[in-house]
Design a protein around this motif. Sequence first.
Motif, PDB file in Angstrom:
ATOM      1  N   HIS A   1      23.305 -13.062 -23.873  1.00  0.00           N
ATOM      2  CA  HIS A   1      23.667 -14.148 -22.969  1.00  0.00           C
ATOM      3  C   HIS A   1      22.431 -14.956 -22.581  1.00  0.00           C
ATOM      4  O   HIS A   1      21.448 -14.388 -22.104  1.00  0.00           O
ATOM      5  N   THR A   2      22.484 -16.260 -22.752  1.00  0.00           N
ATOM      6  CA  THR A   2      21.377 -17.110 -22.320  1.00  0.00           C
ATOM      7  C   THR A   2      21.567 -17.460 -20.845  1.00  0.00           C
ATOM      8  O   THR A   2      22.692 -17.421 -20.319  1.00  0.00           O
ATOM      9  N   ALA A   3      20.484 -17.824 -20.202  1.00  0.00           N
ATOM     10  CA  ALA A   3      20.553 -18.225 -18.795  1.00  0.00           C
ATOM     11  C   ALA A   3      21.481 -19.428 -18.628  1.00  0.00           C
ATOM     12  O   ALA A   3      22.279 -19.484 -17.691  1.00  0.00           O
ATOM     13  N   ALA A   4      21.390 -20.370 -19.545  1.00  0.00           N
ATOM     14  CA  ALA A   4      22.221 -21.576 -19.448  1.00  0.00           C
ATOM     15  C   ALA A   4      23.705 -21.233 -19.557  1.00  0.00           C
ATOM     16  O   ALA A   4      24.521 -21.730 -18.768  1.00  0.00           O
ATOM     17  N   LYS A   5      24.072 -20.395 -20.514  1.00  0.00           N
ATOM     18  CA  LYS A   5      25.476 -20.021 -20.696  1.00  0.00           C
ATOM     19  C   LYS A   5      25.982 -19.191 -19.519  1.00  0.00           C
ATOM     20  O   LYS A   5      27.127 -19.351 -19.082  1.00  0.00           O
ATOM     21  N   LEU A   6      25.141 -18.304 -19.002  1.00  0.00           N
ATOM     22  CA  LEU A   6      25.542 -17.516 -17.834  1.00  0.00           C
ATOM     23  C   LEU A   6      25.758 -18.419 -16.629  1.00  0.00           C
ATOM     24  O   LEU A   6      26.741 -18.270 -15.902  1.00  0.00           O
ATOM     25  N   ALA A   7      24.835 -19.356 -16.406  1.00  0.00           N
ATOM     26  CA  ALA A   7      24.962 -20.282 -15.272  1.00  0.00           C
ATOM     27  C   ALA A   7      26.256 -21.073 -15.375  1.00  0.00           C
ATOM     28  O   ALA A   7      26.970 -21.251 -14.379  1.00  0.00           O
ATOM     29  N   GLU A   8      26.570 -21.513 -16.572  1.00  0.00           N
ATOM     30  CA  GLU A   8      27.807 -22.266 -16.788  1.00  0.00           C
ATOM     31  C   GLU A   8      29.036 -21.378 -16.528  1.00  0.00           C
ATOM     32  O   GLU A   8      29.986 -21.798 -15.879  1.00  0.00           O
ATOM     33  N   ALA A   9      28.998 -20.157 -17.026  1.00  0.00           N
ATOM     34  CA  ALA A   9      30.146 -19.246 -16.898  1.00  0.00           C
ATOM     35  C   ALA A   9      30.431 -18.860 -15.452  1.00  0.00           C
ATOM     36  O   ALA A   9      31.592 -18.752 -15.053  1.00  0.00           O
ATOM     37  N   VAL A  10      29.372 -18.653 -14.657  1.00  0.00           N
ATOM     38  CA  VAL A  10      29.575 -18.196 -13.275  1.00  0.00           C
ATOM     39  C   VAL A  10      29.465 -19.331 -12.260  1.00  0.00           C
ATOM     40  O   VAL A  10      29.565 -19.104 -11.060  1.00  0.00           O
ATOM     41  N   LYS A  11      29.235 -20.541 -12.747  1.00  0.00           N
ATOM     42  CA  LYS A  11      29.182 -21.730 -11.889  1.00  0.00           C
ATOM     43  C   LYS A  11      28.091 -21.647 -10.819  1.00  0.00           C
ATOM     44  O   LYS A  11      28.309 -21.947  -9.655  1.00  0.00           O
ATOM     45  N   LEU A  12      26.896 -21.242 -11.266  1.00  0.00           N
ATOM     46  CA  LEU A  12      25.726 -21.189 -10.387  1.00  0.00           C
ATOM     47  C   LEU A  12      24.627 -22.054 -10.994  1.00  0.00           C
ATOM     48  O   LEU A  12      24.591 -22.249 -12.212  1.00  0.00           O
ATOM     49  N   PRO A  13      23.712 -22.554 -10.157  1.00  0.00           N
ATOM     50  CA  PRO A  13      22.604 -23.353 -10.693  1.00  0.00           C
ATOM     51  C   PRO A  13      21.736 -22.537 -11.655  1.00  0.00           C
ATOM     52  O   PRO A  13      21.448 -21.357 -11.402  1.00  0.00           O
ATOM     53  N   ARG A  14      21.325 -23.145 -12.738  1.00  0.00           N
ATOM     54  CA  ARG A  14      20.521 -22.447 -13.742  1.00  0.00           C
ATOM     55  C   ARG A  14      19.231 -21.862 -13.165  1.00  0.00           C
ATOM     56  O   ARG A  14      18.870 -20.734 -13.500  1.00  0.00           O
TER      57      ARG A  14
ATOM     58  N   ARG B   1      13.691 -12.782 -27.038  1.00  0.00           N
ATOM     59  CA  ARG B   1      13.358 -14.173 -27.329  1.00  0.00           C
ATOM     60  C   ARG B   1      13.847 -14.553 -28.726  1.00  0.00           C
ATOM     61  O   ARG B   1      14.157 -13.697 -29.532  1.00  0.00           O
ATOM     62  N   GLY B   2      13.910 -15.829 -28.962  1.00  0.00           N
ATOM     63  CA  GLY B   2      14.233 -16.310 -30.301  1.00  0.00           C
ATOM     64  C   GLY B   2      15.630 -16.884 -30.394  1.00  0.00           C
ATOM     65  O   GLY B   2      16.373 -16.945 -29.414  1.00  0.00           O
ATOM     66  N   ALA B   3      15.990 -17.281 -31.609  1.00  0.00           N
ATOM     67  CA  ALA B   3      17.271 -17.939 -31.855  1.00  0.00           C
ATOM     68  C   ALA B   3      18.449 -17.047 -31.473  1.00  0.00           C
ATOM     69  O   ALA B   3      19.471 -17.536 -31.011  1.00  0.00           O
ATOM     70  N   GLN B   4      18.331 -15.771 -31.675  1.00  0.00           N
ATOM     71  CA  GLN B   4      19.402 -14.826 -31.326  1.00  0.00           C
ATOM     72  C   GLN B   4      19.101 -14.121 -30.001  1.00  0.00           C
ATOM     73  O   GLN B   4      19.703 -13.094 -29.694  1.00  0.00           O
ATOM     74  N   GLY B   5      18.196 -14.693 -29.240  1.00  0.00           N
ATOM     75  CA  GLY B   5      17.755 -14.064 -28.004  1.00  0.00           C
ATOM     76  C   GLY B   5      18.719 -14.245 -26.855  1.00  0.00           C
ATOM     77  O   GLY B   5      19.771 -14.876 -26.973  1.00  0.00           O
ATOM     78  N   GLY B   6      18.343 -13.672 -25.745  1.00  0.00           N
ATOM     79  CA  GLY B   6      19.145 -13.759 -24.541  1.00  0.00           C
ATOM     80  C   GLY B   6      19.034 -12.471 -23.748  1.00  0.00           C
ATOM     81  O   GLY B   6      18.114 -11.672 -23.957  1.00  0.00           O
ATOM     82  N   TYR B   7      19.972 -12.270 -22.868  1.00  0.00           N
ATOM     83  CA  TYR B   7      19.959 -11.117 -21.968  1.00  0.00           C
ATOM     84  C   TYR B   7      21.134 -10.196 -22.271  1.00  0.00           C
ATOM     85  O   TYR B   7      22.231 -10.657 -22.597  1.00  0.00           O
TER      86      TYR B   7
END
Length: 153
Positions: A26-39, A59-65
């Motif tokens: 999960h990227t920060a941007a996608k998580l922020a969008e999903a939970v409706k919180l500021p990035r 990190r990287g193209a397939q990176g995230g949390y």
Amino acid sequence: MLKLSRLTDYAVVVMAQIARHPGQSHTAAKLAEAVKLPRPTVSKTLKMLVRAELLESRRGAQGGYSLARPASHITAIDIITAIEGPVGMTECSQADGECELADTCGVAGNWQRVSQAVRGLLDSVTLAHLSDTAPIKLPVQLPIQSVSLAAEA
């Protein structure tokens, strides 16, 4: 009123979102969008959760949390402690707490017992419980047997 900070509340929301999709990164941007919180808020929360070793970051193209361990092995107290620090009802009820009135107040021991009960309850609630939409079934009895809050006559 006892109340968790908004950042802690947001951390639980973000962790629950990740727990609902455990096989994904999960990227920060996608998580922020999903939970409706500021990035920026989500990013700050994610960094704190990585530092507490509750999340892993790649990190990287397939990176995230992703979760550092299964949701059933992450507790509410883990998340709260990652954001707030140690849980205690009063300063003296924390292991490293110091109070100038500890020798004369007469209630420190009981506050420590209450804090222990609260920590025990929070330790019994997992991220798997929190991320499920079904109501949590809390233990009928407090997690420690020696706590009695009834006033003695």
